[in-house]
Design a protein around this motif. Structure first.
Motif, mmCIF file in Angstrom:
data_model
loop_
_atom_site.group_PDB
_atom_site.id
_atom_site.type_symbol
_atom_site.label_atom_id
_atom_site.label_comp_id
_atom_site.label_asym_id
_atom_site.label_seq_id
_atom_site.Cartn_x
_atom_site.Cartn_y
_atom_site.Cartn_z
ATOM 1 N N CYS A 169 43.372 65.074 -71.651
ATOM 2 C CA CYS A 169 43.752 65.898 -72.761
ATOM 3 C C CYS A 169 45.085 66.511 -72.584
ATOM 4 O O CYS A 169 45.069 67.637 -72.312
ATOM 5 C CB CYS A 169 42.533 66.923 -72.929
ATOM 6 S SG CYS A 169 41.898 67.934 -71.444
ATOM 7 N N ASP A 216 42.903 68.249 -78.545
ATOM 8 C CA ASP A 216 41.747 68.186 -77.689
ATOM 9 C C ASP A 216 40.539 68.980 -78.325
ATOM 10 O O ASP A 216 41.006 69.714 -79.427
ATOM 11 C CB ASP A 216 41.716 68.507 -76.223
ATOM 12 C CG ASP A 216 40.328 68.191 -75.663
ATOM 13 O OD1 ASP A 216 39.913 67.075 -75.816
ATOM 14 O OD2 ASP A 216 39.951 68.827 -74.456
ATOM 15 N N VAL A 271 38.039 62.769 -76.008
ATOM 16 C CA VAL A 271 39.308 63.467 -76.167
ATOM 17 C C VAL A 271 40.200 62.371 -77.047
ATOM 18 O O VAL A 271 39.975 61.126 -76.742
ATOM 19 C CB VAL A 271 39.974 63.314 -74.627
ATOM 20 C CG1 VAL A 271 41.597 63.833 -74.761
ATOM 21 C CG2 VAL A 271 39.434 64.517 -73.766
#
Length: 814
Positions: free
Chosen positions: A697, A703, A747
């Protein structure tokens, strides 16, 4: 964290590849951990004792006398099974769990229930099973032992989905769980499994144990924003119909009490009635915004053309669902106006309930940005007050450090807080909102509350830092009075402890170990922790089977005084006259600590070390379960990742270990660890020379909302940009390998590709592995991903260039 069931076959292959990859090399550290199972009456328990790599016996222990004996005649049972055509020997029976609640032993073989009385074997239906208890929070898998299995039972009339959570917390889609069916999954001790809806909603999460376990999931689903019930209210009760709140009196007459409900802002179905039945609270909510993330599945199994995948995925700054408790007078058949000043900007609210006198309804308000957490009281007069309130300049760790307990028949209320700089328990008077006393106090933290004895006014809790001169992260069990007196640590022994209570909570088994010490198990009493009987002990040499013991090491962090803990793993052919490059396995997520404490195989770490490296793991500042000051380093500063502490720790270790080469340091990690790994060569490139970042991320604005706003705050500000690997891509000086699954629903895979774009614009060389159809953690959960990472480090730290290596990026060569 939510995953959608996108393309099962590629993800199923990924999970299978990981599991098969582990099972190829018979577990190099075979061990059946001690796992007691108490008789319902509490007078005894049974466990499996390991004899050698492939042999074990079921033993029973009398909890009063301490006498141990075989749970049954193993040879006779094996003979009876063989006569049935079921292969068995006395030391290798085809089951791992027994039911001792009846006069004879019962068990299951291939799904069938059987009973053995010492001579005869018969079929039975009622076998008490090893029902696994769902975890409170999803956790990464642990490599805690050998093979085991979990039988997933779906009692609902709809298909569900199954995921495996890998050792770095990545969710890997495993396959479907058909409606009204069972599925036996072969897995490993310590591995975590998730069952959810096919749209990605999580229903429950379990950790596999030593024995075959049963994980049941059915119709009941609990919403994060409050449980909902479709049960129609009885007469004289409030209910929801047509987006409004109604009341039905004793005569059956129905009256609409609310007017503000609509299709856009409906009321939830749950009604919180006061004990006297005269009042009710119903939550009205505004749904969250829609935020779609789009991904292209390049190589679907059922067609040549690619597919567009769409998931709903809230990111930092997005509009969340907002709940607003509303109060109703059932006798007056009307809504009571209340101010929302004390809960105007919620991230979430949680029901606490009514007081015994029906004068006040209470709920927990978690303010957006997570810097204020309060218990709000809503009086039947319409007055609203803050009963309990915690505020922090940085953040309140609501996701891991919340606990509440009301003492029946009193106004006493137990509340967890870090208000004094350490995570502790407080006793509040809910009438006046004042602290009666601090229950726990000192330079240690309460991890969780085991149980509360309301009559004796005592509680038992799991804590870290309770025993001086031990690793701070060693878990211990302690008892304390609610007035703050009588703190007693009940577990003894230098190691991290796990325990299992007798049904009456008067005794418990205590097992402790370290990465460098074999497990030891004893029976203790629950009042003073007196050891009553040694039950089982392990032998470190036998468990390691020639592998080198992992080394624990502690050194001061960036401030020169705070102890930083970590481990060192050497290759099996270690030669102290050589110099070895160092590889750090990193995960600096602020939600927990990550350096292993208990004895475990450490399979992946040893595989990397055995390739010619020194493998280290370290918990730097910014990770969890130390002081609030220690934790706060991560606040609006995830790029820090504890690097100054990690570097100081490695320098201290190398100062007395000349075989550790500080000129050749690499790092790898996945998810938040992927962000950390890339940040190592972007922000700390003078120390780290090579990094492999899996599914990172890389920009916290890209994210999931809940995780990133917890640490980076709300609203989104310049701190997000300052921690972004995208913005820092131009700083790359070392070697960087990026891995991403094109269907990562944990993610956003675009987060990795934005780093790729920034590196390309900055004219930087890098390596990229995209896994078609791959999900979150494709680098760690696929054979190709693990091999490519190891080849990457061999090349850049050992100078062993792989024969086949496709480089992607500016200036790449084949």
């Amino acid at each position: 964290m939510l995953l959608l069931l996108l393309s099962l076959l590629p993800a199923l292959a990924s999970a299978a590849a990981y599991l098969n990859g582990q099972s190829k090399h018979a577990d190099p550290l075979p061990h059946i951990p001690f796992n007691p199972h108490w008789h319902p009456a509490g007078h005894s328990f049974w466990f499996r004792r390991q004899i050698d790599d492939s042999a074990s016996r079921f033993m029973t222990v009398n909890a009063t006398s301490g006498v141990q004996e075989p749970a049954f005649d193993h040879a006779a049972l094996a003979s009876a099974l063989n006569k049935r055509g079921i292969e068995a020997t006395e030391n290798d029976l085809p089951f791992t769990f027994i039911d001792t609640s009846s006069t004879h032993v019962r068990f299951r073989v291939a799904g069938a229930g059987m009973e053995f009385d010492g001579a005869q074997l018969k079929d039975v239906l009622g076998v008490r099973e090893n029902i696994l208890v769902p975890l409170r929070l999803e956790e990464p898998s642990e490599d805690a032992g050998g093979a085991t299995s979990v039988r997933f039972v779906n009692t609902s009339p709809r298909a569900l989905a199954l995921w495996w959570i890998d050792t770095e917390g990545n969710a890997v889609a495993y396959g479907p769980l058909a409606a009204s069916s069972e599925l036996l999954v072969h897995t490993f001790v310590g591995h975590v499994w998730r069952v959810g809806e096919t749209d990605g909603r999580v229903l429950a999460v379990w950790r596999a144990g030593i024995d075959e376990g049963v994980a049941r999931v059915g119709e009941k689903v609990v919403s994060k924003l409050g449980p909902e019930s479709k049960t129609v209210a009885a007469k004289g009760r409030a209910f929801v119909r047509g987006n409004q709140v109604w009341v039905r009196d004793e005569s059956g007459r129905e009256t609409q009490m609310s007017t503000r409900g609509s299709a856009e802002t409906p009321f939830r179905l749950t009604v919180y009635h006061s004990p006297d039945g005269k009042w009710a609270v119903v939550w009205q909510f505004t749904p969250a915004q829609s935020h779609n993330v789009y991904m292209v599945e390049s190589s679907p199994k059922d067609q040549v053309q690619p597919k567009l995948k769409t998931i709903s995925y809230l990111k930092p700054g997005d509009k969340v669902a907002v709940d607003r408790p509303r109060l109703f007078d059932l006798e007056g058949r009307k809504e009571v106006e209340t101010s929302e000043e004390l809960f105007a900007s919620p991230y979430a609210v949680t029901n606490v309930g009514w007081d015994a006198e029906s004068g006040e309804y209470r709920f927990i308000y978690n303010e957006r940005g997570h810097r204020t957490l309060r218990v709000v009281g809503m009086s039947t007069t319409g007055a609203v007050r803050a009963v309990i309130e915690d505020t922090q300049k940085t953040f309140i760790d609501y996701s891991a450090k919340t606990y509440t307990h009301a003492i029946p028949g009193t106004d006493d209320f137990i509340w967890m807080s870090e208000r004094d700089g350490w995570n502790h328990l407080y006793l509040f008077d809910m009438k006046n909102g004042t602290v009666k006393n601090q229950i726990t106090k000192g330079k240690f933290v309460v991890r969780s509350v085991e149980f509360v004895d309301d009559k004796k006014r005592q509680l038992w809790f799991k804590g870290y830092g309770l025993v001086p001169h031990q690793d701070y992260y060693h878990a211990h069990l302690a008892r304390i009075n609610l007035d703050g007196t009588g703190l007693t640590v009940l577990t003894k022994g230098d190691g991290t402890h796990t325990w299992k209570w007798s049904p009456d909570f008067t005794k418990f088994t205590d097992t402790w170990s370290r990465v460098d010490a074999a497990p030891r198990s004893v029976l203790r009493d629950a009042v003073i922790g007196e050891e009553r009987e040694v039950v089982d002990t392990g032998n470190i040499s036998t468990l390691l089977r020639g592998a080198l013991v992992a080394e624990r090491f502690v050194a001061p962090g960036r401030d020169g005084s705070t102890p930083i803990y970590g481990i060192i793993i050497k290759p099996k052919n270690f030669d102290a006259s050589k110099k070895y490059p160092i590889i750090e396995q990193i995960y600096a997520g602020p939600q927990d600590f990550f350096v292993p404490k208990a004895f475990s195989p450490l399979t992946r770490q040893r595989d990397i070390a055995d390739a010619g490296f020194i493998l280290v793991q370290i918990d730097g500042m910014g990770t969890n379960w130390r002081s609030k000051k220690f934790h706060d380093v991560c606040a609006k500063n995830l790029k820090d990742a504890g690097f100054p502490d990690r570097i100081a720790w490695m320098r201290a270790a190398a100062s007395t270990r000349p075989w550790m080469d500080l000129e050749r340091v690499g790092v790898y990690g996945g998810s938040a660890g992927g962000q950390n790994a890339a940040a190592a060569v972007l922000f700390q490139g003078d120390f780290y020379k090579a990094a492999a970042a899996d599914c990172g991320c890389h920009d916290n604005r890209m994210d999931k909302m809940w995780w990133n706003e917890q640490w980076m705050g709300y609203p989104v500000d310049a701190s997000y940009e300052a921690s972004s690997n995208v913005g820092a891509a131009k700083n790359l000086t070392g070697a960087l390998m990026l891995i991403v699954g094109e269907l990562d629903t944990n993610v956003d895979p675009a987060s990795t590709m934005q780093v790729v774009n920034a590196l390309t614009v900055a004219n930087k060389d890098f390596d990229l592995l995209v896994v078609p159809g791959g999900g979150h953690g494709s680098g760690g959960s696929t054979t190709l991903g693990r091999r490519r990472q190891l080849d990457f480090f061999k090349w850049h730290l050992l100078g062993e260039k792989p024969k086949l290596w496709n480089r992607v990026g500016k200036g790449a060569s084949g």
